[in-house]
Structures are given as structure tokens and as C-alpha cells.
Design an enzyme around this catalytic site. Sequence first.
Site, PDB file in Angstrom:
ATOM      1  N   CYS A  86      38.589  37.328  36.917  1.00  0.00           N
ATOM      2  CA  CYS A  86      39.354  37.391  38.167  1.00  0.00           C
ATOM      3  C   CYS A  86      38.594  36.689  39.298  1.00  0.00           C
ATOM      4  O   CYS A  86      38.495  35.474  39.308  1.00  0.00           O
ATOM      5  CB  CYS A  86      39.717  38.832  38.508  1.00  0.00           C
ATOM      6  N   HIS A 203      41.944  41.390  33.426  1.00  0.00           N
ATOM      7  CA  HIS A 203      40.782  42.278  33.447  1.00  0.00           C
ATOM      8  C   HIS A 203      40.610  43.033  32.134  1.00  0.00           C
ATOM      9  O   HIS A 203      41.049  44.189  32.010  1.00  0.00           O
ATOM     10  CB  HIS A 203      40.938  43.299  34.572  1.00  0.00           C
ATOM     11  N   GLU A 205      37.976  44.459  31.060  1.00  0.00           N
ATOM     12  CA  GLU A 205      37.106  45.629  31.265  1.00  0.00           C
ATOM     13  C   GLU A 205      37.896  46.856  31.698  1.00  0.00           C
ATOM     14  O   GLU A 205      37.387  47.982  31.631  1.00  0.00           O
ATOM     15  CB  GLU A 205      36.010  45.299  32.288  1.00  0.00           C
TER      16      GLU A 205
END
Length: 232
Positions: A86, A203, A205
Site C-alpha cells: 500500500c 494488504h 498482513e
Amino acid sequence: MNCGVVTFPGSNCDRDCFHILKNVYGADTTRVWHKDTSLDGFDLVVLPGGFSYGDYLRAGSIARFSPIMKAVVEYADKGGLLWGICNGFQILVEAGLLPGALLDNRTQKYMCRYVHLKVENVDTPFTRACESGEVLNIPIAHAQGSYYADADTMKKLEDTGRIVFRYCDAQGNVTEEANPNGSLANIAGIVNDAGNVLGMMPHPERCADPVWPQIDGQKLFDSLFHKTGVRA
């Protein structure tokens, strides 16, 4: 595997990345402050998401001049694994480590939701646990995520297989309707020529902890740890 997660003023996904690397995958993980000047000893460096320096001027444009960035460029040039997520992708582009630009979403609005990604290239350290054409469900959270590059750059990305992820529908169809932000060719992530630097807007994560209902992000982390024996 020694991992470093860089924190800039305004980063807000650095703790997520640190948690997944250290607590889920058991890697030796260190927080790196933006004023640090060395990345010696790391096998993987992550530039996380967030709003570095408040996204003033352009997202990533000020972070690009942080002291740590000289070491980031040197680390990438030496072949170190570098992952920009990002805002990290935006910083990599601003630093010239990846081509193109990230523009305002075509809606002119901040977007935060799950999207589908088609895996286009499995021959990278970040995707070797994936299957070609596999569809992943991973969230986005950005206001400037529309990937743009000139025609020559786009042709080179296409011809050399450097487009790693494209936005698609649940069946893997790459369509305009499945494109959340207006990125050219539905691009969601690319690698550099050498394949050691990945920039992506979604994302992983945020969907990699096994206690969460959605864990497709593990495919990318599994890819990185595939040959280390850190995680079965």
C-alpha cells in the site's frame, strides 16, 4: 530469516506486519525507524501501509527522502527482498525502485474493502506458494491506488511478466467491474526487473493470522518462508 519492518511517521500497518512475521511465522523481526541508516543483516525488508507524513504532496513523496531510504535503495540494488504494501508501494514508486505512479482512485474516495486478486506470476519469492491464476481474497485500504504508467512501461511489464496481481472477480475474470480504483490493466501489484522488489496495494498482513476468518494473505507469507523451515 531476519526481517525488518520500517516505520515512517504516519505508518499504521507496521504493527500488523511485525505481528504476522514475528508471532505467526516465528521470524526474527526488528522494527526499523525511518531515521535509521542501515539494513545490514536482513533477509526481508517491509515498507508497510499507512499515511507516511500524512500523504502530503503525494502519497510516499516525502517518505522517499527519509534517511532510511538510501539504505533501502542500496538493499534492493544488492538483491535483498523488499516488499512494499500500500503506502509502501507508493514509496517504492516515488523512490524509483518500481516504475509508474499511484494516482487518486477514480471514485475520488478512500476505499476499504475486500477485493479479489488473480495471481499472474508465481515465479517470484512472494508468490511461489500460489498457483498460476489462483484467486485470492485480500483487503484494500487506500485513496491513491490507481496504478498508471506510460505505454512503453506497460508493454514492458506485460512482456516480461512483471505484473504479479490483477484485480478480478471471484471467478478470476479480469474485468472493468472488478477494478476498484481504475488501475491500468487492473494492476494490483508488480515486481522489478530482478524480481526481488514487490509493490502491491492490497494488504495481505490483514488476512494472515490463523485466528481470523479470512487467511488468503498467508499465501504470500508462506511463499517467503517456503525455503527457510521457519513454518511448516
